[in-house]
Structures are given as structure tokens and as C-alpha cells.
Design a protein around this motif. Structure first.
Motif, PDB file in Angstrom:
ATOM      1  N   MET A   1       0.858  -1.182   0.000  1.00 57.91           N
ATOM      2  CA  MET A   1       0.000   0.000   0.000  1.00 57.91           C
ATOM      3  C   MET A   1       0.896   1.235   0.000  1.00 57.91           C
ATOM      4  N   SER A   2       0.531   2.205  -0.820  1.00 53.13           N
ATOM      5  CA  SER A   2       1.291   3.457  -0.857  1.00 53.13           C
ATOM      6  C   SER A   2       0.337   4.642  -0.724  1.00 53.13           C
ATOM      7  N   ASN A   3       0.866   5.741  -0.189  1.00 54.74           N
ATOM      8  CA  ASN A   3       0.100   6.979  -0.017  1.00 54.74           C
ATOM      9  C   ASN A   3       0.704   8.077  -0.878  1.00 54.74           C
ATOM     10  N   HIS A   4      -0.155   8.881  -1.465  1.00 49.51           N
ATOM     11  CA  HIS A   4       0.268  10.044  -2.229  1.00 49.51           C
ATOM     12  C   HIS A   4      -0.594  11.213  -1.781  1.00 49.51           C
ATOM     13  N   VAL A   5       0.041  12.307  -1.366  1.00 52.85           N
ATOM     14  CA  VAL A   5      -0.701  13.495  -0.934  1.00 52.85           C
ATOM     15  C   VAL A   5      -0.554  14.549  -2.009  1.00 52.85           C
ATOM     16  N   ARG A   6      -1.678  15.136  -2.416  1.00 56.01           N
ATOM     17  CA  ARG A   6      -1.703  16.168  -3.450  1.00 56.01           C
ATOM     18  C   ARG A   6      -2.318  17.428  -2.853  1.00 56.01           C
ATOM     19  N   HIS A   7      -1.808  18.592  -3.255  1.00 55.51           N
ATOM     20  CA  HIS A   7      -2.215  19.875  -2.688  1.00 55.51           C
ATOM     21  C   HIS A   7      -2.725  20.805  -3.787  1.00 55.51           C
ATOM     22  N   PHE A   8      -3.897  21.424  -3.547  1.00 55.05           N
ATOM     23  CA  PHE A   8      -4.520  22.285  -4.547  1.00 55.05           C
ATOM     24  C   PHE A   8      -5.024  23.575  -3.905  1.00 55.05           C
ATOM     25  N   VAL A   9      -4.936  24.663  -4.667  1.00 52.61           N
ATOM     26  CA  VAL A   9      -5.542  25.931  -4.296  1.00 52.61           C
ATOM     27  C   VAL A   9      -6.631  26.224  -5.319  1.00 52.61           C
ATOM     28  N   LEU A  10      -7.806  26.623  -4.819  1.00 48.67           N
ATOM     29  CA  LEU A  10      -8.935  26.983  -5.671  1.00 48.67           C
ATOM     30  C   LEU A  10      -9.226  28.457  -5.452  1.00 48.67           C
ATOM     31  N   ARG A  41      -7.777  35.615   0.118  1.00 51.27           N
ATOM     32  CA  ARG A  41      -8.144  34.366   0.781  1.00 51.27           C
ATOM     33  C   ARG A  41      -8.484  33.380  -0.333  1.00 51.27           C
ATOM     34  N   VAL A  42      -7.930  32.185  -0.243  1.00 46.17           N
ATOM     35  CA  VAL A  42      -8.200  31.133  -1.224  1.00 46.17           C
ATOM     36  C   VAL A  42      -8.634  29.874  -0.491  1.00 46.17           C
ATOM     37  N   ARG A  43      -9.188  28.968  -1.253  1.00 44.94           N
ATOM     38  CA  ARG A  43      -9.597  27.687  -0.696  1.00 44.94           C
ATOM     39  C   ARG A  43      -8.522  26.655  -1.007  1.00 44.94           C
ATOM     40  N   TYR A  44      -8.301  25.775  -0.068  1.00 42.81           N
ATOM     41  CA  TYR A  44      -7.256  24.759  -0.174  1.00 42.81           C
ATOM     42  C   TYR A  44      -7.905  23.387  -0.098  1.00 42.81           C
ATOM     43  N   LEU A  45      -7.450  22.471  -0.936  1.00 41.94           N
ATOM     44  CA  LEU A  45      -7.950  21.101  -0.908  1.00 41.94           C
ATOM     45  C   LEU A  45      -6.758  20.157  -0.932  1.00 41.94           C
ATOM     46  N   GLN A  46      -6.719  19.276   0.044  1.00 40.55           N
ATOM     47  CA  GLN A  46      -5.669  18.260   0.116  1.00 40.55           C
ATOM     48  C   GLN A  46      -6.305  16.902  -0.120  1.00 40.55           C
ATOM     49  N   LEU A  47      -5.735  16.154  -1.059  1.00 42.10           N
ATOM     50  CA  LEU A  47      -6.220  14.806  -1.342  1.00 42.10           C
ATOM     51  C   LEU A  47      -5.139  13.799  -0.994  1.00 42.10           C
ATOM     52  N   THR A  48      -5.525  12.761  -0.295  1.00 42.98           N
ATOM     53  CA  THR A  48      -4.624  11.659   0.016  1.00 42.98           C
ATOM     54  C   THR A  48      -5.136  10.432  -0.711  1.00 42.98           C
ATOM     55  N   LEU A  49      -4.308   9.889  -1.597  1.00 47.84           N
ATOM     56  CA  LEU A  49      -4.650   8.681  -2.347  1.00 47.84           C
ATOM     57  C   LEU A  49      -3.921   7.512  -1.715  1.00 47.84           C
ATOM     58  N   ASP A  54      -4.175  -3.654  -5.937  1.00 47.53           N
ATOM     59  CA  ASP A  54      -3.943  -3.350  -7.355  1.00 47.53           C
ATOM     60  C   ASP A  54      -5.198  -2.824  -8.036  1.00 47.53           C
ATOM     61  N   SER A  55      -6.371  -3.142  -7.478  1.00 48.25           N
ATOM     62  CA  SER A  55      -7.611  -2.757  -8.137  1.00 48.25           C
ATOM     63  C   SER A  55      -8.462  -1.781  -7.324  1.00 48.25           C
ATOM     64  N   GLU A  56      -7.956  -1.322  -6.185  1.00 50.33           N
ATOM     65  CA  GLU A  56      -8.756  -0.436  -5.347  1.00 50.33           C
ATOM     66  C   GLU A  56      -7.936   0.769  -4.885  1.00 50.33           C
ATOM     67  N   ILE A  57      -8.546   1.951  -4.992  1.00 55.23           N
ATOM     68  CA  ILE A  57      -7.928   3.203  -4.554  1.00 55.23           C
ATOM     69  C   ILE A  57      -8.862   3.852  -3.548  1.00 55.23           C
ATOM     70  N   ARG A  58      -8.307   4.364  -2.490  1.00 52.23           N
ATOM     71  CA  ARG A  58      -9.087   5.096  -1.488  1.00 52.23           C
ATOM     72  C   ARG A  58      -8.611   6.543  -1.509  1.00 52.23           C
ATOM     73  N   ARG A 100      -6.523  11.203 -13.557  1.00 51.79           N
ATOM     74  CA  ARG A 100      -6.438  11.217 -15.014  1.00 51.79           C
ATOM     75  C   ARG A 100      -5.390  10.267 -15.577  1.00 51.79           C
ATOM     76  N   ASP A 101      -4.303  10.001 -14.845  1.00 51.42           N
ATOM     77  CA  ASP A 101      -3.241   9.137 -15.354  1.00 51.42           C
ATOM     78  C   ASP A 101      -3.410   7.674 -14.961  1.00 51.42           C
ATOM     79  N   ARG A 102      -4.437   7.380 -14.216  1.00 57.67           N
ATOM     80  CA  ARG A 102      -4.691   5.989 -13.810  1.00 57.67           C
ATOM     81  C   ARG A 102      -5.361   5.257 -14.973  1.00 57.67           C
ATOM     82  N   PRO A 103      -4.969   4.033 -15.211  1.00 58.50           N
ATOM     83  CA  PRO A 103      -5.604   3.291 -16.309  1.00 58.50           C
ATOM     84  C   PRO A 103      -7.085   3.081 -16.026  1.00 58.50           C
TER      85      PRO A 103
END
Length: 110
Positions: A1-10, A41-49, A54-58, A100-103
Motif C-alpha cells: 500500500m502506498s500513499n500520495h498526498v496532493r495539494h490544490f488551491v482553488l 483568501r483562497v480555498r485549499y484542498l488536500q487529497l490523500t490517495l 492493485d484494483s482499489e484506490i481510497r 487522469r493518469d490511472r488506467p
């Protein structure tokens, strides 16, 4: 299992911008500025994948509101107010961008 954290400003004008974990950490620590967001002031969204199998993403998400000073240095981050909530459309758009890059796997018919 691996974790990836992504950071976004809206932004209020509909822009979504992704930041690397390193850049997000520098901004949060006050070691880096973001002049493009000065006096705003901006909105921030953090996603943790989490790759569960092999077939399931949370995906877990957390949102916040971030305020910057006149130089673009982060002044505060906290819960979003009712005026700056992240819409369901924005939330889903960011998730689709991250995936988008996931098969894509087609449906299985029996």
C-alpha cells in the motif's frame, strides 16, 4: 500500500492550481511566499490517495481556507466559512484531475 498526498488551491475566479508537497510545506512553514495570492483568501484542498490493492484506490480529502498578507506569505489557515466552501463540482473536478493518469478499466459484463 502506498500513499500520495496532493495539494490544490482553488481561487474565486475558478482557477485550480496544484502544488508539490515540498512547496506546500514551505508555504505552510512560512519559508516561501505566493505573491500571486497577496492580500487574498483562497480555498485549499488536500487529497490523500491510498493504493489499497492493485484494483482499489481510497481517496480522502480535507479542505481549508487560507489567507495571505500583502507579500504573499500565509497568515492563517483554518476551516472554510460558509462563503468559501468548496463545491461538489470543484471537489469532483480535482479528484478527476488526480485520477487522469490511472488506467481506466472497462465494465465487466456477465
Amino acid at each position: 500500500m502506498s500513499n500520495h498526498v496532493r495539494h490544490f488551491v482553488l481561487t474565486g475566479d475558478g482557477r485550480i492550481r496544484e502544488f508539490s508537497p515540498e512547496q506546500a510545506a514551505r508555504v505552510a512553514a512560512g519559508a516561501s511566499r505566493m505573491p500571486e495570492y497577496a492580500e487574498s483568501r483562497v480555498r485549499y484542498l488536500q487529497l490523500t490517495l491510498e493504493d489499497e490493492t492493485d484494483s482499489e484506490i481510497r481517496i480522502q480529502s480535507a479542505g481549508a481556507s487560507i489567507r495571505f498578507d500583502a507579500d504573499g506569505k500565509m497568515l492563517e489557515a483554518g476551516p472554510s466559512t460558509p462563503d468559501d466552501q468548496i463545491s461538489g463540482f470543484e471537489h469532483d473536478a480535482v479528484i478527476q484531475w488526480v485520477l487522469r493518469d490511472r488506467p481506466a478499466v472497462g465494465p465487466t459484463f456477465h
